[in-house]
Design an enzyme around this catalytic site. Structure first.
Site, PDB file in Angstrom:
ATOM      1  N   LYS A  86       0.822  -1.212   0.000  1.00  0.00           N
ATOM      2  CA  LYS A  86       0.000   0.000   0.000  1.00  0.00           C
ATOM      3  C   LYS A  86       0.861   1.271   0.000  1.00  0.00           C
ATOM      4  CE  LYS A  86      -4.097  -2.062   0.240  1.00  0.00           C
ATOM      5  NZ  LYS A  86      -5.088  -1.994  -0.848  1.00  0.00           N
TER       6      LYS A  86
ATOM      7  N   GLU B 110     -10.053   5.508   2.992  1.00  0.00           N
ATOM      8  CA  GLU B 110     -10.755   4.347   3.540  1.00  0.00           C
ATOM      9  C   GLU B 110      -9.710   3.298   3.874  1.00  0.00           C
ATOM     10  OE1 GLU B 110     -10.041   4.609   0.406  1.00  0.00           O
ATOM     11  OE2 GLU B 110      -9.408   2.579  -0.165  1.00  0.00           O
TER      12      GLU B 110
ATOM     13  N   SER C 174       1.902  -9.593  -0.788  1.00  0.00           N
ATOM     14  CA  SER C 174       1.530  -8.178  -0.696  1.00  0.00           C
ATOM     15  C   SER C 174       1.736  -7.565   0.683  1.00  0.00           C
ATOM     16  CB  SER C 174       0.075  -7.991  -1.125  1.00  0.00           C
ATOM     17  OG  SER C 174      -0.782  -8.792  -0.332  1.00  0.00           O
TER      18      SER C 174
HETATM   19  C1  LIG Z   1      -1.558  -6.955   2.544  1.00  0.00           C
HETATM   20  C2  LIG Z   1      -2.723  -6.663   1.665  1.00  0.00           C
HETATM   21  N1  LIG Z   1      -2.846  -7.305   0.500  1.00  0.00           N
HETATM   22  C3  LIG Z   1      -3.883  -7.082  -0.331  1.00  0.00           C
HETATM   23  C4  LIG Z   1      -4.884  -6.193  -0.013  1.00  0.00           C
HETATM   24  C5  LIG Z   1      -6.041  -6.049  -0.954  1.00  0.00           C
HETATM   25  O1  LIG Z   1      -6.029  -4.862  -1.700  1.00  0.00           O
HETATM   26  P1  LIG Z   1      -5.636  -4.861  -3.232  1.00  0.00           P
HETATM   27  O2  LIG Z   1      -6.464  -5.878  -3.925  1.00  0.00           O
HETATM   28  O3  LIG Z   1      -5.948  -3.484  -3.672  1.00  0.00           O
HETATM   29  O4  LIG Z   1      -4.195  -5.180  -3.345  1.00  0.00           O
HETATM   30  C6  LIG Z   1      -4.805  -5.484   1.189  1.00  0.00           C
HETATM   31  C7  LIG Z   1      -5.851  -4.512   1.557  1.00  0.00           C
HETATM   32  O5  LIG Z   1      -6.027  -4.093   2.640  1.00  0.00           O
HETATM   33  C8  LIG Z   1      -3.697  -5.725   2.045  1.00  0.00           C
HETATM   34  O6  LIG Z   1      -3.582  -5.089   3.211  1.00  0.00           O
END
Ligand SMILES: Cc1ncc(COP(=O)(O)O)c(C=O)c1O
Lengths: 256, 394
Positions: free
Chosen positions: B85, B107, B374
């Site tokens: 993020k 948000e 992620s």
């Molecule tokens: C670690 C992590 N991965 C994935 C996501 C999902 O969001 P996005 O699909 O935009 O990557 C989030 C959202 O809070 C997150 O904190």
């Protein structure tokens, strides 16, 4: 039924809003008629949506109440059909893009036409996306009401130029809800609109008292009241009819 | 005149009150995208503050254990604030600064985007307010405190389903109230144009690095990229620079909650249909009247009824595939990666790991998978312990 433009002839129009199905569709029908009797010139019927992002807490909760008793777009069309037998007052829907889109734009506006609706207000459909509904709505004789906001500024004339029915001038920033004070320079915006359009202008968002309504009606062609009406319905539920009559009458008298 | 289209998806379905702000944002972005000084400053922040480039790690034990394709992890979990993020937030905060804004609102679902936004606000001197559903402030309590520690105000959202969707609603409402001095830092590749494009550009650094890193390590492109999908920002970031490479499979993992045949899931591509919501045309979980469905996932970050418009288009054109992963599968993967590699993944990222546990054994030993990890799982430890029946509180 009457055309929207006729209510503004030699008359400052009072426009009321309520959410269909709050507390029931039978009551919605009754409330619309009591508002008409009290002097309302047009009623906006909200088709409830799960996520009304332009709405403050009062109307948002009305949306949730209406959905929780099983209100659907089809049942609302049935109600409009019933009420059309009893009144010639112009009626417009207020709803969000998704309920219209998912219902099917063609089918939605065809039903609007067949049940006797006059127009629609879609808060999340800006000028840039109006092609989503405009041609179909127009072909069924339904006015897509143009919204103009305090932030519209250099966009005002582009928005107002082709407006039909009435122009909905949003008087305050933010979401719907009762406000003690209207800070926007409404008169300047009205002047800008009048330069390019003869379409009547109704002002809404935040208006609740006779004093506010009277002040605004000095320059505007009509006033729109939503949250204050929905609040009465929230408070009195099934018995709101008489309270609505008294309230709407007090506002209509103030602008007459 | 509709702008920002990906096939039929995208657009700008927002109240008139916000149109000038969106147009101003689009103009500023178009300018600064080409502006060397802006890009240099962003690169410096990404490198020295956020810790980029993130590592591409060969997960040897996992590879051997699963007995198929070679598995690499793109370590977005090692970024400052613990997830991908921050890539987007640093870009948008810098842009907001250039635009003369003094206040950031956002948000958040899992709290990772809220923490990243609060962090950038602290760093660059913005006032900051975060909107988070009540359900999520309960299950991600640690992140709520983190945001407060960083100086942000956290607004608990009690409308609707009290999760990510409702947090987006309330942040949009707040933006219409106060737009002049405020930038809305949207946290995923969703919402009205130009957000899906801006967020994708800022996240595409993931695949820019990963492509180079895998070519250095293996001398060839991977066979598949796997990422979890909430709104879709980490996935689009991981996919983007591989889109022209037709031989690379792009696979998004969406939350199947208790199963796609129950009402308790957030599997937008698997179960959703075309709609218009949160500023965009895309796929949504909804009913026949267009009422948005109350979705569910163990993962607060994937608990969203829509998907970004570019993903919807990648699905339509069959360039990317999307698979549903249940809570149970994700929790198993959460534990598996912890035990096998000593890496505790975010429960969101664990959805991607779970699919690789199925996919890798079906592939050849000289084939390559990259998982976009992620985020890290510290924020989830207490919730997973509770899920497993242990009485732990933060
Ligand atoms: C670690 C992590 N991965 C994935 C996501 C999902 O969001 P996005 O699909 O935009 O990557 C989030 C959202 O809070 C997150 O904190």
């Amino acid at each position: 039924m009457n055309k929207i433009s006729e209510i503004f002839k030699n008359n400052k129009a009072f426009i009321g809003f309520l959410t269909a199905g709050d507390p029931t569709l039978e009551k919605t029908e009754e409330f619309i008629l009591s508002m008409e009797k009290a002097g309302a010139d047009l009623v906006e019927i909200g088709i409830p949506f799960s996520d009304p992002i332009a709405e403050g807490p009062v109307i948002e909760k009305a949306n949730i109440r209406a959905l929780s008793v099983g209100t659907t777009t089809d049942k609302i069309f049935d109600m409009v059909k019933r009420i059309r037998i009893k009144t010639a007052m112009p009626l417009v829907f207020l709803t969000y893009m998704n309920p219209v889109f998912v219902y099917g734009v063609e089918k939605f506006f065809k039903n609007c036409h067949q049940t006797g609706m006059n127009g629609i207000i879609i808060p999340d459909l800006p000028f840039e996306e109006k092609d989503e509904v405009l041609d179909v709505a127009t072909s069924y004789g339904i006015d897509v009401i143009t919204l103009i906001a305090p932030t519209s500024k250099d966009r005002i004339q582009m928005l107002a130029k082709d407006a039909t029915g009435f122009v909905y001038l949003v008087s305050s920033m933010g979401v719907t809800g009762v406000r003690s004070e209207i800070k926007t320079d409404i008169n300047a915006m009205i002047e800008d609109i009048r330069q390019v359009s003869d379409t009547p202008i109704a002002v809404g968002f935040g208006i609740s008292t006779p004093v506010q309504a009277k002040e605004i009606s000095k320059t505007a062609d009509g006033v729109i009241v939503g949250s204050a009406i929905v609040r009465i319905i929230a408070e009195h539920g099934e018995n709101a009819g008489n309270y609505l009559f008294d309230y709407v009458k007090s506002l209509k008298d103030a602008i007459s | 005149m509709s702008k920002g289209k990906f096939g039929v998806h995208g657009g700008q379905y927002i109240p008139e009150t916000l149109m000038n702000a969106i147009i101003e944002l689009e103009k500023a972005y178009t300018f600064y995208k080409q502006d060397k000084e802006f890009q240099d400053e962003l690169t410096e922040l990404l490198n020295d503050y956020a810790g980029r480039p993130s590592r591409l790690y060969f997960a040897k034990k996992m590879t051997e254990d699963l007995g198929g394709a070679k598995i690499y992890l793109k370590r977005e979990d090692l970024n400052h604030t613990g997830s991908h993020k921050i890539n987007n937030v640093l870009g948008q905060a810098l842009l907001a600064k250039r635009m003369g804004k003094t206040r950031l609102i956002a948000e958040t679902g899992a709290g990772q985007h809220g923490v990243a936004t609060a962090t950038a606000a602290a760093l660059m001197g913005f006032e900051c307010e975060i909107f988070m559903g009540k359900e999520d402030t309960d299950r991600q309590a640690l992140n709520v405190y983190r945001m407060k520690l960083l100086g942000a105000k956290v607004n608990v959202v009690t409308s609707g389903t009290m999760t990510l969707k409702d947090a987006v609603n309330d942040t949009m409402r707040e933006w219409t109230k106060r737009v002049e001095d405020t930038h809305y830092v949207l946290g995923s590749v969703m919402g009205p144009h130009p957000f899906p494009e801006i967020v994708r550009d800022f996240q595409s650094i993931i695949s820019k690095e990963a492509r180079q890193q895998i070519l250095e390590k293996e001398g060839k492109l991977p066979n598949a990229i796997i990422a979890c999908v909430g709104g879709g920002s980490n996935a689009i970031g991981a996919f983007y620079n591989f889109i022209p490479d037709q031989e690379v499979r792009l696979i998004g993992c969406e939350a199947a909650g208790k199963g796609v045949d129950t009402a308790l899931h957030a599997a937008t591509i698997t179960k959703g249909s075309l709609g218009i919501f949160h500023g965009m045309k895309s796929y949504f979980c909804q009913d026949e009247y267009g009422q948005i469905a109350p979705v569910y996932s163990i993962s607060a970050g994937l608990d969203y009824p829509g998907i970004g418009p570019e993903h919807a288009h990648l699905f339509d054109t069959k360039r990317a595939e999307y698979v549903p992963i249940t809570d149970d599968e994700a929790v198993d993967a959460f534990e598996y990666l912890s035990k096998t590699e000593g890496i505790i993944p975010a429960i969101e990222s664990a959805h991607a790991v779970a699919y690789v546990m199925v996919l890798a054994p079906t592939m050849k030993k000289d084939e390559i998978i990259i998982i976009n990890l992620s985020g890290r799982g510290d924020k989830d430890v207490a919730a997973i312990a509770r899920y497993k029946g242990e009485d732990i509180h933060e």
